[in-house]
Write a protein that holds these residues in place. Structure first.
Motif: not given
Length: 159
Positions: A72-83
């Motif tokens: 998809f020529d996209g963007l992957v995001c990994i978010a380090n949320i609380h927990g």
């Protein structure tokens, strides 16, 4: 090493206070990160979260993410949320038990950040999570359904 895949990582943080800002790992093709302040065109974006049990979700090789980036020529995001455990015991505690809503609010904050900063748009944003991460994402969609256009849950835990 990502050089063989022509992919680059960037780390950003939401604009909250330093004690509570949310680290986000972004992955895309190298050209995307060499844009000017006006940003290049928004991309399709896959936002991944876990945010539970003190488990740190750090970037590792993931064939699914690589497939997404290349297809998809996209963007992957990994978010380090609380927990999660990325920022220590307090970070974990403020996303646990009676404070679990903090994790859900974090997801919505990350999505809004990605949209406001021009990385993606609501129609291009998809959420992906497994286990408790899928449950948190489902609740985030219920709270703010207009922030994303798709939700993929792998082995979700639901009551």
């Amino acid at each position: 090493q990502l050089d063989n895949y022509d992919i680059q990582q960037e780390i950003v943080k939401t604009s909250r206070s330093e004690a509570n800002n949310i680290p986000i790992f972004l992955f895309s093709n190298k050209e995307f990160f060499y844009r000017d302040k006006l940003k290049s065109s928004p991309k399709s974006c896959l936002l991944f979260v876990y945010g539970a049990f003190g488990v740190s979700t750090l970037p590792t090789f993931n064939p699914l993410f690589l497939l997404y980036l290349k297809t998809f020529d996209g963007l992957v995001c990994i978010a380090n949320i609380h927990g999660g455990g990325e920022k220590g015991r307090n970070w974990h505690s403020f996303g646990s038990y009676a404070h679990k809503s903090t994790s859900i609010n974090d997801i919505n904050e990350v999505a809004q950040y990605l949209i406001n900063e021009g990385y993606t748009t609501p129609s291009q944003l998809a959420y992906f999570g497994g286990s408790i991460g899928g449950c948190l994402l489902m609740n985030a969609v219920i709270q703010r359904p207009g922030l994303c256009s798709a939700l993929v849950i792998d082995n979700g835990l639901f009551d």
